[in-house]
Design a protein around this motif. Sequence first.
Motif, short mmCIF file in Angstrom:
data_model
loop_
_atom_site.label_atom_id
_atom_site.label_comp_id
_atom_site.label_asym_id
_atom_site.label_seq_id
_atom_site.Cartn_x
_atom_site.Cartn_y
_atom_site.Cartn_z
N LEU B 18 0.82 -1.21 0.00
CA LEU B 18 0.00 0.00 0.00
C LEU B 18 0.86 1.26 0.00
CD1 LEU B 18 -2.60 -1.11 2.69
CD2 LEU B 18 -3.05 -0.81 0.26
N THR B 19 0.36 2.25 -0.72
CA THR B 19 1.05 3.55 -0.69
C THR B 19 0.46 4.39 0.45
OG1 THR B 19 -0.56 4.58 -2.14
CG2 THR B 19 1.33 3.50 -3.20
N ASN B 20 1.12 5.48 0.75
CA ASN B 20 0.60 6.39 1.78
C ASN B 20 -0.79 6.90 1.43
OD1 ASN B 20 2.34 6.59 4.00
ND2 ASN B 20 3.78 7.85 2.85
N LEU B 21 -0.99 7.19 0.14
CA LEU B 21 -2.28 7.70 -0.31
C LEU B 21 -3.37 6.65 -0.10
CD1 LEU B 21 -4.06 9.81 -1.81
CD2 LEU B 21 -3.37 8.74 -3.94
N GLU B 22 -3.07 5.41 -0.46
CA GLU B 22 -4.07 4.34 -0.29
C GLU B 22 -4.40 4.12 1.19
OE1 GLU B 22 -3.07 1.59 -4.19
OE2 GLU B 22 -1.77 1.51 -2.44
N ALA B 24 -4.22 6.37 3.54
CA ALA B 24 -5.03 7.51 3.99
C ALA B 24 -6.48 7.36 3.53
CB ALA B 24 -4.44 8.80 3.45
N LYS B 25 -6.64 6.86 2.30
CA LYS B 25 -7.98 6.67 1.75
C LYS B 25 -8.74 5.63 2.58
CE LYS B 25 -9.96 6.27 -2.87
NZ LYS B 25 -9.68 6.02 -4.27
N LYS B 26 -8.05 4.56 2.92
CA LYS B 26 -8.69 3.51 3.72
C LYS B 26 -8.98 4.00 5.14
CE LYS B 26 -6.82 -0.58 1.36
NZ LYS B 26 -8.00 -1.46 1.29
N ALA B 27 -8.09 4.82 5.67
CA ALA B 27 -8.31 5.38 7.01
C ALA B 27 -9.54 6.28 7.01
CB ALA B 27 -7.08 6.18 7.45
N PHE B 179 -7.14 0.19 9.88
CA PHE B 179 -6.88 1.50 9.27
C PHE B 179 -7.41 2.66 10.13
CE2 PHE B 179 -6.45 -1.50 5.85
CZ PHE B 179 -5.27 -1.09 5.25
N LEU B 180 -7.38 2.48 11.41
CA LEU B 180 -7.76 3.58 12.30
C LEU B 180 -6.52 4.39 12.67
CD1 LEU B 180 -10.21 1.66 14.68
CD2 LEU B 180 -10.80 3.23 12.82
N ILE B 181 -6.66 5.69 12.69
CA ILE B 181 -5.53 6.56 13.04
C ILE B 181 -5.26 6.43 14.54
CG2 ILE B 181 -4.78 8.98 13.25
CD1 ILE B 181 -6.11 9.53 10.62
#
Lengths: 316, 250
Positions: B18-22, B24-27, B179-181
Motif C-alpha cells: 500500500l502507498t501512503n495515499l491508499e 489515507a484513503k482507507k483510514a 486502518f484507524l488513526i
Amino acid sequence: MLKYSLILTLLASVLMADDVEYKGNIGVEASYYSHDIPNKRSSVSALHIEAEWKKSFENAQFVVKVKGVLDSDDKERRYVDFNDLYYKYKFEDSDLQLGRSTRFWGALEFYNHTDVFNTKDRLDDPFDYDSKIGAWNVAYTKYFGDDELSVIVKVHEEKQRIQDPKSVYNYFPLPYDDDLLTQESRNRPSFFLKYSGTSEDIQLDYSFIYENGYDEQRYMSVVEGNLRQNAYLVNKLLGFATLVSGSTIYKTELSYTFSSDDKVSDYAQIGVGLSLTTLSMEVMSFLRGRLLSLAKTFFTSSITPAPLLSMVGNTA
Amino acid sequence: MTKILLTTLLTATSLMALTNLEIAKKADMATDGFVSSISKTKMILVNASGQKSVRDLLMKTLEGKNGDKTISTFLSPADVKGTKVLGHEHVGRDDDQWLYLPALKRVKRIASRNKSGSFMGSEFSYEDIGNQNYQKYTYKGDPEIVTFKGMKCYKGVRIPKDKNTGYTKQISWVDTKNFLIRKVEYYDRKRTLLKTAVFSGYKKINGIWRVGKIEMKNHQNDKATILIWKKDKVNTGLSPNDFNKRVLKQ
C-alpha cells in the motif's frame, strides 16, 4: 392589573412545568465617580438579577427572561422587568412569535445604529447599548435555507425611565416626566419588514429592514416645566452586512430615516468597521439634514475566533 | 517452517504494497459513512503546571459531499454555556464559520482562514477539529511499518494542501488491522514538532468506527487538551436545516 395577572399565570405555568431549561446570574454593581457637581452622588451600589426560563415543546417554545435591579440609593432603580416573555410556534420552514421580546440587530461591535427595535433601558448601565426594554410584538418569519424574511408588528411604544436627579447619569436641567408623548396613539403599530441573507459564493451576511412606525430615537420638549420624550413616526430604511475576505472582516451599517414630524428632519447614519487579526476599528457618522458629527474609533485586542472568545469572556 | 516463512513474507508484502495515499484513503473510509452524528464530549484543558479545567460540549455533524457541516454548543461551565460555533466546510474555498456568544446576543461571522487558531482556547486548532479528508493532503515517501503501543501501524508523512495551514507536515500512525488513526505528529511552520495527538477508545457504533478519546499534547507550551466522547450516536436523522444560521440563536 389584568396584564400582570396574565404574566404571573404564564410564569407560574412555566416554572412548574417539567423539563424547563433555566439559567441566571446575580451581580453586584459598585462604582465610584470623582466629581464636583453639587447634589450628585459619588457612588452607586446595586444588586442585579437576571434569570431565564425556557420550556420547549415538540414544535414550540415558551421563553421568560426577567431582570431585576435593586439600587441602595436610587429608588428609580428598584424594578423588575420581563424583557422576554413570548411563545414561539415553529412550522416546517417558518415560525410565529407572540409576546414581549428583545431583538438585537447590527453588525458592528461597538454601537449598532440599526438596532432600532427596542427602547434602551436607561435605568440600567447607560453605556450598555444592549440593555433594552422588551417590546410587545407579533412576528412571522419564513426561512429559505440560511436566508429569512420576517414581518414584525410592534404594538406598543415603551416609555423610558431614567435614574433619579442625584445620579450622575441624570444630566437634565429640568425634572423629567417619563410619560411618553406620541405623534399618534401609543398603541399605533410599528411595522418592520426584515430580510437577512447569506451569499453562497462569498463570505457575506447581509440584512435589509424597512420600518413604518415610531422611531427608536426621540426628542425632548418642555411640558408644564417638565421634560418629556416625544416619539415620532418615520419611514426607515436600514441595512447591515459583514464580509469576510481572507483574515479581514469588513462590517457596515447604513440607515436613512424619513421623518413625518416637522420638528425632526430626515437623517442618515453610516457605520463601517474593519477587523484584522490584531486590530478592530469602527467609524460611525451621523447625518441629520447635513453632516453633523460623530466619528468614533476604538481598538480591541483581536477579532479572530479564539481571542474574540477570551475578550468577550473577560467582558462578561 | 517454510509455511511460517511464506506467511510472514506474504503478510509483509501485502502490508508494504500500500502507498501512503491508499492508506489515507482507507483510514478515511474506516470512519466515514456515519451520515450524521450527535456527540456529548468532555474537553479537558490542562495547563503547563497540570491544572485542569473541564468543558462539556454537544457536537453535531452532518456529512456532505462538498464538506461536513458542524455545530458545537458549550453546555458548561456557566461562563461559556450557550456559546455555539457553526461551520460549513467547502472544497476549494474558505469555510464559512459563525459564532454565537450569549453575551453578545448576535450571530457573528468569523474568519475561517486562520485555521491554525485555537479552537475555543484548546490545543486543537480549527484545522485539527475539521474534517480530515484524505484529499486535503499530499503524501510523501513510502510507509514504514512500526509498532505503537503494541499495535502494528503504517507510519507515513502527509502535507496539508491548504495554503493557510499552520503545519508544514504531519506524520501519522495508522493501524494496519483496521486502518484507524492511532497517532499524529504536527510540525509547525518552522518545521519543528508542535503537537502530538493520540487517538484511543475506538468503538463501532452501527458498524462505523468512532473515536473515544483524543489527547493533544503541545510540546512547545507544555499544555494539553483531552477530548472524551461520553455519548455518541450516528445516523441521527439530522438534516441541513439543523445546520442553518438560525439554529445558533435557538
